[in-house]
Design an enzyme around this catalytic site. Structure first.
Site, mmCIF file in Angstrom:
data_model
loop_
_atom_site.group_PDB
_atom_site.id
_atom_site.type_symbol
_atom_site.label_atom_id
_atom_site.label_comp_id
_atom_site.label_asym_id
_atom_site.label_seq_id
_atom_site.Cartn_x
_atom_site.Cartn_y
_atom_site.Cartn_z
ATOM 1 N N ASP A 182 0.830 -1.203 0.000
ATOM 2 C CA ASP A 182 0.000 0.000 0.000
ATOM 3 C C ASP A 182 0.868 1.259 0.000
ATOM 4 O O ASP A 182 2.074 1.206 0.284
ATOM 5 C CB ASP A 182 -0.884 -0.039 1.261
ATOM 6 C CG ASP A 182 -2.208 0.681 1.071
ATOM 7 O OD1 ASP A 182 -2.319 1.488 0.141
ATOM 8 O OD2 ASP A 182 -3.126 0.439 1.889
ATOM 9 N N ASP A 209 -10.376 1.950 -3.687
ATOM 10 C CA ASP A 209 -10.890 1.665 -2.347
ATOM 11 C C ASP A 209 -12.405 1.618 -2.348
ATOM 12 O O ASP A 209 -13.010 1.295 -1.323
ATOM 13 C CB ASP A 209 -10.419 2.735 -1.359
ATOM 14 C CG ASP A 209 -9.079 2.368 -0.747
ATOM 15 O OD1 ASP A 209 -8.571 1.278 -1.058
ATOM 16 O OD2 ASP A 209 -8.544 3.168 0.041
HETATM 17 C C1 DGJ Z 1 -5.799 1.718 1.866
HETATM 18 C C2 DGJ Z 1 -6.102 0.517 1.019
HETATM 19 O O1 DGJ Z 1 -6.458 0.876 -0.250
HETATM 20 C C3 DGJ Z 1 -7.161 -0.321 1.725
HETATM 21 O O2 DGJ Z 1 -7.540 -1.384 0.906
HETATM 22 C C4 DGJ Z 1 -6.611 -0.793 3.007
HETATM 23 O O3 DGJ Z 1 -5.538 -1.663 2.796
HETATM 24 C C5 DGJ Z 1 -6.172 0.384 3.867
HETATM 25 N N1 DGJ Z 1 -5.304 1.271 3.156
HETATM 26 C C6 DGJ Z 1 -5.481 -0.076 5.100
HETATM 27 O O4 DGJ Z 1 -4.984 0.943 5.832
#
Ligand code: DGJ
Length: 707
Positions: free
Chosen positions: A443, A507
């Site tokens: 991430d 997301d």
């Molecule tokens: C952002 C990501 O896109 C999510 O899927 C998740 O992993 C969160 N961060 C976790 O903090």
């Protein structure tokens, strides 16, 4: 005049390149069989009145020094000197076997060399181009810009570009480009806003009609892309990594390379362009450690967030396995101090208060259940509230003396600092080995600001160090797969695709939003790299509610997964989700290898459709986004089928409301009342298949099988 040209052929595309006295593409379009060098004389430009007495060529790196007044391909200087070079091509090498062409150009006055590297992939017809700028002088050369420039034909009068933001990646817009230019710059260190690509085409190009020339910069850092129409009518697309002031200094006798620009010509619309790009990604870029079907994933993030209880997580894993999940991912929250998103990033050690027995029981449990184990990391970041920051506040990426704003309460780390690099490598390497981790979700949740190393701008080098970190980890853990996630779709590009096998597209698990996001992503990416999850009934990011059918059919064509707590599902929901997972498994071999196309609909704002077409079968997914405009829905035309073959058409899944006939829309299309119907590919493509009246935010799944 004798023309020194090289003809490159790949797929259904031909590119003709002048290799002397300068490097210039003179033709880029449909495949041509017979071309004499003299033919290119038909394209020679006149000298217009009111201008200088030569018409400067639009080279692969346009030169101000030749009298090219548009955006130059190179901007730089050596202590104020050598700022307007003119390159003469002195030699070239053409490797016919793999479509590679190298053109060596020099400017002895400016003491610079420009090596133009082109490759037309013989199979897909995707054109790759990058430049290597060499400093032959002793004094370093300060480089402000180095771009790859591709000419576009006069008829390319319209463009399509991408825009977006968090939860709304890969939105598209269209513009006419009669005069001047259109420019996009991304300066955040990731690209939610502007995916690094642009597409030009003949007026009103569509998915199936018109010619298109699409290009994508394979780069995960800052970038600049433009399409210009010059006042003399010539058009071009130009793309580059974006450098900050003083960022790139080429030392004496050193070289600097641009990222690859990959471009695809589609003679018949955007689907043709995408077909080439998908094939190129599949054969040239994607590297799976093991060539298997993409495992269906369960990610626990939206199920439990930071609330990690190993006993509960192990029960989630058991339920996941019963659902048919093949890879189980523990997301954010497993490491020291990570009670919420205010603390912990940087401290890549297991949180033993959450996992008093260690992590091994969880990992082994997942493996024993026959699933792969995946773990979340965000290596490039640090929270001010972390042991790492307390010990090394100077490891933060930024400019000394200035305050960095936090983003999601975190700072970025300076990867050009070898101590930082070594620390991250050691932590990841150790954890990957210790827990036998099959998959890493990588991430990156913050934009970069004043990115610098020892005071000098370093956004570019930061990206290179990131690639180096991936390179080393891939070497040490060749069986581990990686996913690129940057708050969803902030780092999706062909640059990082050399190291990762999956992208987290967004997301947003909202199926309605995802229909748009995934369609936008599909222009440059095949479905198997597109992470797509079935989220909770009430979407966490939009609070919209969708039934499982719509959520599942939206995720089904991609690299499918679920992102919810399976233990909270009712028996009926559980069975339904299990059913969709097995449906995906039944069809994923086709979905992830067939020709993936976007279908055209008359009511495009409200009705979207896609198909994946193989030799023996095809899958069609129809999504009704909003209430249909008309009382009867349209007939969907499905192109690219074998025209003369007969297909059996069967509905595999239909919106819930259409199942039992109790819905207000009682009278449905008669063909759907039958178990299946038959028609030829030509009929389905020209006449089409009448769609039922569908509720907003519902979907239909149809299979076509060659009889
Ligand atoms: C952002 C990501 O896109 C999510 O899927 C998740 O992993 C969160 N961060 C976790 O903090």
């Amino acid at each position: 005049m004798q023309n020194h040209i090289v003809k490159l052929d790949g797929g259904d595309t031909t590119v003709i390149v002048r290799v002397s006295p300068h490097a210039e593409i003179v033709y880029w379009g449909s495949r041509l069989t017979e071309v004499d060098p003299d033919f290119v004389d038909t394209l020679t430009y006149p000298v217009p009145n009111g201008r200088i007495d030569v018409t400067a060529p639009l080279t692969l790196s346009p030169e101000q020094g030749r009298g090219m007044f548009s955006s130059p391909g190179l901007e730089g200087h050596r202590r104020g000197q050598d700022w307007a070079p003119i390159f003469t091509a002195t030699s070239h090498q053409h490797h016919e076997d793999d479509g590679r062409l190298l053109i060596h150009c020099v400017d002895d006055i400016a003491k610079l060399t420009l090596d133009v590297e082109l490759r037309l992939d013989p199979d897909s017809g995707v054109l790759g181009c990058r430049h290597h700028l060499g400093n032959q002088g002793e004094v370093p050369y300060s480089l402000q810009r180095l771009a790859v420039t591709l000419p576009l034909p006069d008829r390319a009068a319209e463009l399509m570009a991408f825009h977006g933001r968090w939860l709304q990646e890969f939105q598209t817009h269209r513009l006419a480009i009669p005069y001047g230019g259109y420019l996009q710059e991304s300066r955040r260190g990731r690209h939610h806003e502007y995916f690094p690509a642009m597409i030009a085409g003949t007026p009103h190009f569509t998915e199936t009609r018109g010619e298109v020339w699409g290009a994508h910069l394979a780069w995960s850092g800052d970038h600049r892309i433009r399409i210009d129409t010059k006042s003399d009518g010539r058009r071009f697309l130009q793309a580059e990594a974006l450098y900050q002031a003083g960022e790139i200094e080429i030392a004496g006798n050193a070289t600097h390379a641009t990222p690859w620009l990959y471009a695809s010509y589609g003679a018949e619309g955007l689907n043709a362009m995408s077909e080439h790009l998908h094939r190129f990604v599949r054969t040239e870029l994607l590297q799976f450690p093991v060539e298997t079907q993409r495992p269906v994933q369960l990610n626990i993030w939206e199920g439990v967030y930071f609330d990690h209880d190993p006993e509960y997580i192990m029960r989630m894993a058991e339920a996941a396995q019963r659902l048919g999940i093949e890879r189980f991912i523990v997301d954010d929250g497993w490491f020291r101090g990570r009670a919420d998103d205010y603390a912990g990033l940087g401290d890549w050690y297991l949180d033993e208060t959450k996992y008093p027995q260690g992590f091994t029981p969880v990992v082994e449990h997942v493996h024993r259940l026959g699933m792969q184990f995946g773990l979340w990391f965000e290596p490039e970041m640090v929270n001010p509230d972390s042991d790492l920051f307390r010990a090394h506040p100077d490891w933060v990426l930024g400019l000394a003396g200035y305050d960095q704003p936090t983003g999601r309460h975190q700072y970025a780390l300076d990867l050009c600092n070898s101590e930082v690099f070594d620390y991250l490598l050691e932590r990841l390497d150790t954890l990957l080995a210790e827990y036998s981790i099959d998959y890493v979700k990588w991430d990156m949740n913050r934009d970069l600001i004043q990115a610098s190393h020892l005071g000098q701008a370093s956004s570019h080098a930061q990206t290179e160090r990131l690639y180096a970190l991936f390179e080393e980890l891939r070497k040490r853990h060749p069986a581990t797969e990686f996913e690129s996630c940057a708050s969803g779709g902030g780092r999706i590009d062909y640059g990082i695709l050399r190291y990762v096998q999956r992208f987290w597209a967004s997301d947003s698990n909202d199926a309605l939003e995802r229909q748009h996001i995934q369609r936008g992503m599909s222009y440059f990416f095949p479905p198997e790299v597109m992470g797509a999850h079935v989220g909770a009934e009430r979407c966490h990011s939009s609070l919209r509610r969708h039934d499982l059918g719509f959520r599942a059919l939206t995720a089904l064509p991609g690299h499918m997964g679920a992102e919810l707590d399976p233990l909270t599902l009712s028996e009926q929901q559980f069975e339904q989700l299990r059913h969709y997972i097995s449906l995906h498994k039944e069809w994923r071999a086709l979905l992830h290898s067939g020709r993936s196309v976007r279908l055209e609909t008359a009511d495009a704002e409200r009705l979207q459709a896609q198909a994946v077409i193989g030799d023996e079968a095809a899958i069609v997914i129809v999504a009704q986004l909003a209430t249909p405009s008309w009382a009867m829905n349209e007939a969907l035309r499905i192109p690219y089928l074998h025209p003369s073959k007969r297909y059996r058409v069967t509905v595999l899944d239909r919106p819930e409301a259409a199942r039992d006939g109790s819905h207000t829309m009682r009278y449905q299309v008669p063909w759907m009342a039958q178990e299946s119907i038959e028609a030829t590919g030509a009929w389905l493509s020209e006449a089409g298949l009448r769609l039922p009246q569908m509720d907003p935010e519902s979907a239909l799944l149809i299979k076509l099988e060659v009889i």
